[in-house]
Design an enzyme around this catalytic site. Structure first.
Site, PDB file in Angstrom:
ATOM      1  CG  ASP A  28      -1.894   1.035   1.343  1.00  0.00           C
ATOM      2  OD1 ASP A  28      -1.744   2.052   0.641  1.00  0.00           O
ATOM      3  OD2 ASP A  28      -2.846   0.875   2.127  1.00  0.00           O
ATOM      4  CB  VAL A  29       1.384   4.119  -2.369  1.00  0.00           C
ATOM      5  CG1 VAL A  29       1.972   3.387  -3.551  1.00  0.00           C
ATOM      6  CG2 VAL A  29      -0.046   4.528  -2.607  1.00  0.00           C
ATOM      7  CB  CYS A  54       1.314   4.724 -11.588  1.00  0.00           C
ATOM      8  SG  CYS A  54       1.584   5.246 -13.253  1.00  0.00           S
ATOM      9  CB  SER A 117      -5.232  14.305 -13.103  1.00  0.00           C
ATOM     10  OG  SER A 117      -6.436  14.529 -13.826  1.00  0.00           O
ATOM     11  CE1 TYR A 130      -7.643  11.601  -9.527  1.00  0.00           C
ATOM     12  CE2 TYR A 130      -8.406  13.119 -11.202  1.00  0.00           C
ATOM     13  CZ  TYR A 130      -7.623  12.048 -10.825  1.00  0.00           C
ATOM     14  OH  TYR A 130      -6.827  11.428 -11.752  1.00  0.00           O
ATOM     15  CG  PHE A 163      -4.251   8.067 -20.743  1.00  0.00           C
ATOM     16  CD1 PHE A 163      -4.212   9.446 -20.660  1.00  0.00           C
ATOM     17  CD2 PHE A 163      -3.306   7.425 -21.519  1.00  0.00           C
ATOM     18  CE1 PHE A 163      -3.249  10.183 -21.330  1.00  0.00           C
ATOM     19  CE2 PHE A 163      -2.331   8.147 -22.193  1.00  0.00           C
ATOM     20  CZ  PHE A 163      -2.297   9.519 -22.099  1.00  0.00           C
ATOM     21  CB  THR A 165      -6.239   3.068 -17.361  1.00  0.00           C
ATOM     22  OG1 THR A 165      -7.188   3.875 -16.661  1.00  0.00           O
ATOM     23  CG2 THR A 165      -5.157   3.947 -17.961  1.00  0.00           C
TER      24      THR A 165
HETATM   25  N1  LIG Z   1      -7.009   6.963 -16.625  1.00  0.00           N
HETATM   26  C1  LIG Z   1      -7.092   8.271 -16.735  1.00  0.00           C
HETATM   27  O1  LIG Z   1      -7.832   8.806 -17.575  1.00  0.00           O
HETATM   28  C2  LIG Z   1      -6.261   9.169 -15.847  1.00  0.00           C
HETATM   29  C3  LIG Z   1      -6.272  10.540 -16.092  1.00  0.00           C
HETATM   30  C4  LIG Z   1      -5.516  11.380 -15.307  1.00  0.00           C
HETATM   31  C5  LIG Z   1      -4.736  10.881 -14.301  1.00  0.00           C
HETATM   32  N2  LIG Z   1      -4.742   9.545 -14.056  1.00  0.00           N
HETATM   33  C6  LIG Z   1      -3.888   9.079 -12.943  1.00  0.00           C
HETATM   34  O2  LIG Z   1      -3.041   8.050 -13.398  1.00  0.00           O
HETATM   35  C7  LIG Z   1      -2.773   7.150 -12.317  1.00  0.00           C
HETATM   36  C8  LIG Z   1      -3.059   5.740 -12.761  1.00  0.00           C
HETATM   37  O3  LIG Z   1      -4.439   5.675 -13.073  1.00  0.00           O
HETATM   38  P1  LIG Z   1      -5.087   4.522 -13.932  1.00  0.00           P
HETATM   39  O4  LIG Z   1      -6.057   5.144 -14.833  1.00  0.00           O
HETATM   40  O5  LIG Z   1      -4.023   3.622 -14.470  1.00  0.00           O
HETATM   41  O6  LIG Z   1      -5.916   3.823 -12.771  1.00  0.00           O
HETATM   42  P2  LIG Z   1      -6.096   2.273 -12.438  1.00  0.00           P
HETATM   43  O7  LIG Z   1      -7.169   2.189 -11.417  1.00  0.00           O
HETATM   44  O8  LIG Z   1      -6.251   1.540 -13.701  1.00  0.00           O
HETATM   45  O9  LIG Z   1      -4.702   1.929 -11.772  1.00  0.00           O
HETATM   46  C9  LIG Z   1      -4.358   2.429 -10.494  1.00  0.00           C
HETATM   47  C10 LIG Z   1      -3.488   1.397  -9.823  1.00  0.00           C
HETATM   48  O10 LIG Z   1      -3.180   1.873  -8.496  1.00  0.00           O
HETATM   49  C11 LIG Z   1      -3.262   0.757  -7.629  1.00  0.00           C
HETATM   50  N3  LIG Z   1      -3.517   1.218  -6.260  1.00  0.00           N
HETATM   51  C12 LIG Z   1      -4.659   1.762  -5.778  1.00  0.00           C
HETATM   52  N4  LIG Z   1      -4.509   2.053  -4.478  1.00  0.00           N
HETATM   53  C13 LIG Z   1      -3.259   1.677  -4.123  1.00  0.00           C
HETATM   54  C14 LIG Z   1      -2.515   1.731  -2.916  1.00  0.00           C
HETATM   55  N5  LIG Z   1      -3.049   2.235  -1.796  1.00  0.00           N
HETATM   56  N6  LIG Z   1      -1.242   1.263  -2.922  1.00  0.00           N
HETATM   57  C15 LIG Z   1      -0.700   0.739  -4.047  1.00  0.00           C
HETATM   58  N7  LIG Z   1      -1.340   0.689  -5.225  1.00  0.00           N
HETATM   59  C16 LIG Z   1      -2.610   1.151  -5.267  1.00  0.00           C
HETATM   60  C17 LIG Z   1      -4.401  -0.076  -8.169  1.00  0.00           C
HETATM   61  O11 LIG Z   1      -4.341  -1.408  -7.694  1.00  0.00           O
HETATM   62  C18 LIG Z   1      -4.180   0.029  -9.675  1.00  0.00           C
HETATM   63  O12 LIG Z   1      -3.316  -0.973 -10.166  1.00  0.00           O
HETATM   64  C19 LIG Z   1      -3.629   7.635 -11.142  1.00  0.00           C
HETATM   65  O13 LIG Z   1      -2.831   8.411 -10.283  1.00  0.00           O
HETATM   66  C20 LIG Z   1      -4.699   8.475 -11.806  1.00  0.00           C
HETATM   67  O14 LIG Z   1      -5.201   9.465 -10.943  1.00  0.00           O
HETATM   68  C21 LIG Z   1      -5.480   8.661 -14.807  1.00  0.00           C
END
Ligand SMILES: NC(=O)c1ccc[n+]([C@@H]2O[C@H](COP(=O)([O-])OP(=O)(O)OC[C@H]3O[C@@H](n4cnc5c(N)ncnc54)[C@H](O)[C@@H]3O)[C@@H](O)[C@H]2O)c1
Length: 224
Positions: A28-29, A54, A117, A130, A163, A165
């Site tokens: 956990d981060v 991330c 973001s 957020y 993105f 994801t």
């Molecule tokens: N997808 C988008 O459109 C988007 C846009 C802007 C910013 N982001 C940012 O990019 C990053 C990644 O997002 P994503 O879209 O890949 O999301 P995602 O949910 O697909 O991946 C997030 C990952 O973080 C892990 N995680 C969650 N809580 C955790 C914790 N306490 N300790 C360790 N790991 C933990 C999850 O298990 C998951 O693998 C995030 O910070 C998100 O805010 C995403």
């Protein structure tokens, strides 16, 4: 290059690590000890040169909801813990490990890439928690880069737009298409591979420092 994947999702981390011939650490981060364990693993045998933050998630909640109730503190705090303290934990512990490595060209030792973001700048209705968290990630970039300049570590933040994801994969296809149409150009959700490419570029171009880079197809998020 050897990669250590650190994630709360043990199976997910292992799957990705297996695909790329890396190592995985579950944790956990928001827990400093878990982060130390992950950094120690990444630095062994090392040297650790790049740390990419991330882990993060979002939350929808207005300052006051439609019934006039104030935003609850719990979710606000949860988001700051994950997105801000998680980034702080990995950044500080990784920096300490990178600082112990031998310097490379230009006395550089390594780089830390954080993830904000576009919501840090274009926060939408319901993105109070957020946007606050991602604004903090943006705000840490310059002071962290200044602090770490003395040990040859750069700090760069990527501010992604929309993105494709697993986070957005939870939305119905129709809504994902509509979100893609709101991008200036190209009119679609971003491919996570573009994020990976930018990380590689940041890691190899040592004149990028103390900067927040939008990676968003030109999108400017509307109020909602
Ligand atoms: N997808 C988008 O459109 C988007 C846009 C802007 C910013 N982001 C940012 O990019 C990053 C990644 O997002 P994503 O879209 O890949 O999301 P995602 O949910 O697909 O991946 C997030 C990952 O973080 C892990 N995680 C969650 N809580 C955790 C914790 N306490 N300790 C360790 N790991 C933990 C999850 O298990 C998951 O693998 C995030 O910070 C998100 O805010 C995403």
């Amino acid at each position: 290059m050897h990669v250590t994947v650190f994630d709360l999702n043990e199976d997910g981390a292992k799957t990705v690590a297996d695909e790329i011939g890396g190592a995985s650490v579950a944790g956990d981060v928001t827990d400093p000890e878990h982060c130390q364990r992950a950094v120690d693993r990444a630095a062994d045998p090392g040297p650790l040169r790049v740390a990419v933050n991330c882990a993060g998630t979002g939350w929808i909640g207005r300052v006051i909801d439609r019934q006039g109730n104030p935003h609850e503190l719990g979710p606000f705090e949860f988001i700051q813990r994950l997105n801000v303290i998680g980034t702080f934990n990995i950044m500080t512990k990784a920096a300490a490990a990178i600082a112990k490595t031998d310097p490379l060209t230009d006395t550089e030792r390594g780089v830390i890439v954080n993830t904000a973001s576009v919501a840090a700048f274009d926060g939408q209705i319901g993105q109070l928690a957020y946007s606050a968290s991602k604004g903090a990630v943006v705000g840490m970039t310059l002071p962290a880069a200044r602090d770490l300049s003395v040990v040859g570590i750069r700090v760069v933040t990527i501010a992604p737009g929309l993105f494709d994801t697993p986070l957005l994969g939870m939305l119905p296809e129709e809504q994902r298409q509509a979100l893609g149409q709101s991008v200036l150009f190209p009119k679609r959700l971003g491919d996570p591979a573009r994020y990976g490419e930018l990380v590689v570029h940041i890691a190899t171009n040592n004149y990028i420092n103390a900067e927040v880079i939008r990676l968003d197809g030109g999108i400017r998020m509307p109020p909602k």
